[in-house]
Enzyme design. Structure first.
Site, short mmCIF file in Angstrom:
data_model
loop_
_atom_site.label_atom_id
_atom_site.label_comp_id
_atom_site.label_asym_id
_atom_site.label_seq_id
_atom_site.Cartn_x
_atom_site.Cartn_y
_atom_site.Cartn_z
N SER A 227 -92.77 -73.81 51.69
CA SER A 227 -92.82 -73.62 53.13
C SER A 227 -93.75 -72.50 53.56
O SER A 227 -94.96 -72.65 53.52
CB SER A 227 -91.41 -73.41 53.66
OG SER A 227 -91.39 -73.63 55.05
N ASP B 126 -108.04 -73.27 52.37
CA ASP B 126 -108.92 -73.97 53.29
C ASP B 126 -110.10 -73.11 53.73
O ASP B 126 -111.21 -73.60 53.94
CB ASP B 126 -108.15 -74.46 54.51
CG ASP B 126 -107.35 -75.72 54.23
OD1 ASP B 126 -107.35 -76.17 53.07
OD2 ASP B 126 -106.72 -76.25 55.17
N LYS C 66 -92.83 -78.38 51.03
CA LYS C 66 -91.93 -78.33 52.20
C LYS C 66 -92.76 -78.07 53.45
O LYS C 66 -93.16 -76.95 53.71
CB LYS C 66 -90.90 -77.24 52.00
CG LYS C 66 -89.85 -77.17 53.08
CD LYS C 66 -89.03 -78.41 53.08
CE LYS C 66 -87.62 -78.22 53.55
NZ LYS C 66 -86.96 -77.08 53.06
#
Length: 436
Positions: free
Chosen positions: A303, A314, A328
């Protein structure tokens, strides 16, 4: 600080339960409900079936049972069959959720989920009874004090594992398809230390986040400043350790990511209820001073830790190393009901800056390094020429260097941690290629 949207019906990012970002409703559930067509017909046949089942149970069940109990059980069934993280919170469960978000509670220090009806360990929390007992991510808890967990909801299982500090509990575990084994633990007051840091080698820092708490962003900033001060100059490299980090406060994950990024999107969410579409972006400040970064993740990274790892990956800010994360990627909203009850409902998914959904896929590291044990071999040079009786002295007049009386090098974190040692080696290699 990252730009935060103005929220009307939802209060931002209270905490994380079971590894999922949790939002708290600030108004009534009706204000945040998705719009449903007024012309949608009620399923009258199904409602008649429900009423008939209710009547048959009341009339024929072996023991008397109240309408209130039957209706609450029906509500729990509706929520439990949606996904593993949606649940109906009665008075006690709602109170426990509020206690858990305070960061201090009595229990084992273990984040869990559900798999095939069994309770599965997402991650043990550092310095808690679970981690000290050697419980590992992926372990299945098949019994709690001898009672099978099959058929229990996650909230029921969590309730059985919590208890007064100092009390004993026995868990029966299955690891990687092996034979069941028992572990006895003593419950403790769980106070999670969020951030730990130290210098590994000259110029190379280590920063571990065990869980994302309300103040984790500030603690990471202080840790970065201390590492630079202890090093006496800019760091040559930094390892950010998110292994076995089950998540935490969403805002903390955003703040931590922002400490390593100068610009761009960090994370965004999409859902059906009002104001569920949130976006968080970085500001120009960079407390990390652009130091080369390696981020360690594994199957226990869930998470909020996946939000950080995904944002840094990214933006190509660091190299991700380890094994794939937990996966998650859903957001739960707490919708208060009357009589001190609430719904914990999955209302959105979050996405990395490049639009990747983490849900059920996780973050794949740039360099896969599996967990391994490091064993030191005995040094073949324990006996040297200088130990021989009557040996010749050094021709240049240098002092003898016998093996006896040598001081062993103090143990370092990377000496017994293969993944960490590989991360440090990569940082050193990056500096060699940069000519530093």
């Amino acid at each position: 600080m990252p730009h935060l949207p103005r929220l009307t019906t939802l209060a931002l990012s209270i905490a994380l339960l079971g590894g999922a970002p949790l939002l708290q409703a600030a108004e009534t559930p009706d204000a945040t409900a998705p719009k449903v067509s007024d012309k949608a017909p009620l399923p009258l046949d199904d409602l008649r079936t429900f009423a008939e089942v209710l009547d048959r149970i009341k009339a024929a069940y072996v023991e008397p049972i109240s309408d209130k109990t039957l209706l609450e059980n029906a509500i729990k069934g509706m929520l439990s069959n949606l996904d593993p993280h949606s649940a109906y919170l009665d008075i006690d469960a709602f109170r426990e959720l509020q206690e858990s978000t305070s960061g201090e509670f009595g229990g084992l220090g273990i984040e869990v989920g559900m798999e095939d009806g069994f309770v599965k360990v997402v991650s043990p929390i550092d310095d808690t009874p679970a981690s000290k007992a050697g419980i590992q991510p992926g372990d299945l808890i098949i019994k709690i004090d001898g009672q099978p967990t099959k058929g229990l909801s996650m909230l029921e299982a969590v309730d059985k594992m919590r208890g007064e500090a100092g009390s004993k509990i026995q868990l029966t575990l299955v690891r990687e398809g092996g034979q069941p084994f028992d572990v006895e633990l003593t419950r403790a007051v769980i106070k999670v230390r969020s951030v730990k840091s130290q210098l590994l080698d000259d110029g190379y820092g280590y920063l571990r986040i065990t869980q994302f708490q309300v103040n984790s962003g500030d603690e990471v900033l202080k840790a970065l400043n201390k590492l630079r001060k202890d090093n006496g100059k800019k760091l040559r490299g930094l390892v950010l350790d998110l292994r076995n980090n089950p998540g935490g406060v969403l805002q903390a994950a955003v703040e931590v990511s922002d400490h390593f990024l100068k610009r761009g999107l960090i994370v965004y969410t999409e859902g059906r209820i009002a104001n569920s579409e949130l976006r968080f972006s970085a500001d120009p400040a960079d407390p990390s001073e652009g130091a080369p970064l390696v981020v360690l993740i594994n199957g226990g990274s869930a998470s909020a830790s996946e939000i950080v790892a995904g944002a840094l990956q990214d933006h190509k800010r660091g190299v991700l190393m380890g094994t794939s994360s937990f996966g998650k990627g859903s957001v739960q909203t707490v919708l208060p009901l009357n009589n001190d009850r609430a719904l914990k409902l999955t209302t959105a998914l979050y996405y990395t800056p490049n639009g990747r959904s983490i849900q059920a896929q996780g973050i794949v590291p740039d360099i896969e390094v599996a967990r391994a044990k490091l064993t030191r071999e005995r040094d073949s040079g324990d006996f040297k020429e200088a130990d021989l009786q009557g040996h010749l002295s050094n021709g240049n007049g240098g002092a003898d260097r016998p093996s006896t009386g040598q001081t062993a090098r103090p143990s370092r974190p990377q000496d017994d941690d293969y993944q960490l040692s590989q991360a440090l080696n990569l940082l050193k290699g990056l500096n060699v290629t940069r000519g530093e």
